[in-house]
Design an enzyme around this catalytic site. Sequence first.
Site, short mmCIF file in Angstrom:
data_model
loop_
_atom_site.label_atom_id
_atom_site.label_comp_id
_atom_site.label_asym_id
_atom_site.label_seq_id
_atom_site.Cartn_x
_atom_site.Cartn_y
_atom_site.Cartn_z
N ARG A 199 0.86 -1.19 0.00
CA ARG A 199 0.00 0.00 0.00
C ARG A 199 0.89 1.23 0.00
NH1 ARG A 199 -2.61 0.50 5.10
NH2 ARG A 199 -1.21 2.26 5.48
N GLU B 241 4.90 7.08 2.37
CA GLU B 241 5.66 5.85 2.54
C GLU B 241 5.02 4.76 1.71
OE1 GLU B 241 5.38 4.75 6.63
OE2 GLU B 241 3.19 4.58 6.60
N ASN C 172 4.04 0.68 2.27
CA ASN C 172 3.93 -0.39 3.24
C ASN C 172 4.04 -1.73 2.51
OD1 ASN C 172 2.80 1.12 5.82
ND2 ASN C 172 1.76 1.94 4.02
N SER D 149 -2.85 -2.60 5.99
CA SER D 149 -4.18 -2.87 6.54
C SER D 149 -5.30 -2.07 5.88
CB SER D 149 -4.19 -2.59 8.05
OG SER D 149 -3.82 -1.25 8.29
N LYS E 73 12.15 3.01 6.00
CA LYS E 73 12.26 4.42 5.65
C LYS E 73 13.61 4.73 5.00
CE LYS E 73 8.25 5.16 7.53
NZ LYS E 73 7.99 3.78 8.00
N LYS F 271 11.73 10.63 10.88
CA LYS F 271 11.11 9.31 10.80
C LYS F 271 12.08 8.20 11.21
CE LYS F 271 7.63 10.03 7.23
NZ LYS F 271 7.02 9.41 6.02
N GLU G 297 6.87 0.92 11.67
CA GLU G 297 5.56 0.92 11.05
C GLU G 297 4.49 0.97 12.14
OE1 GLU G 297 5.26 1.21 7.88
OE2 GLU G 297 7.38 0.90 7.45
N GLY G 298 3.24 1.20 11.71
CA GLY G 298 2.12 1.12 12.64
C GLY G 298 1.55 2.46 13.07
N ARG H 266 -7.91 7.87 4.64
CA ARG H 266 -7.94 8.04 6.10
C ARG H 266 -7.90 9.53 6.42
NH1 ARG H 266 -2.81 4.54 7.35
NH2 ARG H 266 -2.33 5.46 5.32
#
Length: 476
Positions: A126, A145, A147, A152, A307, A366, A370-371, A452
Amino acid sequence: MANAIPEKIRMNTTLLEHLAEVAKDAALLKGVLMRIQETPNSSELVTYAPFTLFPTPVPEAVFSQALALQTHFNTLVDKISQDAEFLQDALASTIEVDDFTARLFKIHQQIVKEGTSQSVVCGLNRSDYMLDQAEDGSSSLKQIEINTIAASFGGLSSCTPDVHRHILQVAGQLEQSERILDNNPAAGLARAVAKAWELYGSEKAVIMFLVEEGQRNIFDHRYVEKELWNRNIATMRRRFDDVSKTGSLDQDKRLFVDGQEVAVVYFRNGYMPQNYNSEKDWDARLMMERSLAVKCPDISTHLVGTKKVQQVLATPGVLEKFFPHQPQVVEQIRATFAGLYTLDMGPEGDQTVAMALAAPERFVLKPQREGGGNNFYGSEMCEVLQEVKDGTERTAYILMDKIHPAPVQNVLLRRDAPLQISTCLSELGVFGTYVRKGEDMVLNECVGHLLRTKSSEHSDGGVASGVAVLDNPLLF
């Protein structure tokens, strides 16, 4: 289309409250659900996933640009994953100071040394973007970024369009309701995993979802599982601990867990240090990587999502290495890069530190995590940089230009949160899948999108970290 909330509704509190209740009912009816917390009186609590009351306006041109780029990003990720020398060079400074990345890289090195057992590779990626607004009001697509593990909300975003269509119809916005895009990433994600299962070549083997101990986002997984069940493909859900206790490899390196042969390991866990509670968890990860099962992703693809790799890719001349005869593709990808700067030891890294400390409002710091909720901004960023600026610890981070999206007004619906109009910022994600067997790319697709939205008072954080909520683009 500067505001998501229709003018005749914006100041009508009673109508907003009514629409919010209708939206919650629609969400529950459509199955937009997520386990979000554990309570003292119950092992789990199920509620609706947080989402916006109205869809957010997004320029059609940049939306189409993001979708068109995804197959190129899929190709880029896959090519990098096959280039062990590039990964070694890109991550050399990071693995010296970041223990988590170093542990992952150690597994990668062992697999390279032994040789991969499985020629089939499955990637579910993603790529996340924000729309950077220039002074003249125009917007350009800038990548936050990419993923490459446990990307998700492909499941939940598959059903949010119906929720927003319903609420717009109730609000009397029939024309806008008809402009909500169909979106089903779950079907596309499942299609790629199913192809990997098919290429594995055993109808008795299962697809194993590797999941966390306490799963807050279980229903997002379930949409993908349902798509696999519809194809008559068996699935199971296991944790690191389960694999450690009941997992084994036979002489052909076939992976068995609880006595069942595993064709595909779909990692929905393993992307944060806290996911590994013991050395046994790390041993389980290595066993899965060494196995004949198709890994989604394999360890090298996991590392591509760091990253540091993102920052190195922005260095002049690097993209050309992976697209040597496709200058247009290089140009299209590079156009989405925000400024990315190294913090490696030396004059260039020193200059990056000085630049950030002189104008902290322009940048974001950064780490290799992740998350959501891991980045540093403003005074907090300065504190971190002041602490690490003279030591190798700084190489665990990269610096990135801060992106400035145009704010919109919306209402964010969360369990037990007050109902109010908020100034919001949005982030667009695009899902991509690919399956490669040996040298042949069997499948390479863009399979959907995710929007989002969060209140502008929050600098960082996604849905899983409790900051952002699910949304839909309303193209204009």
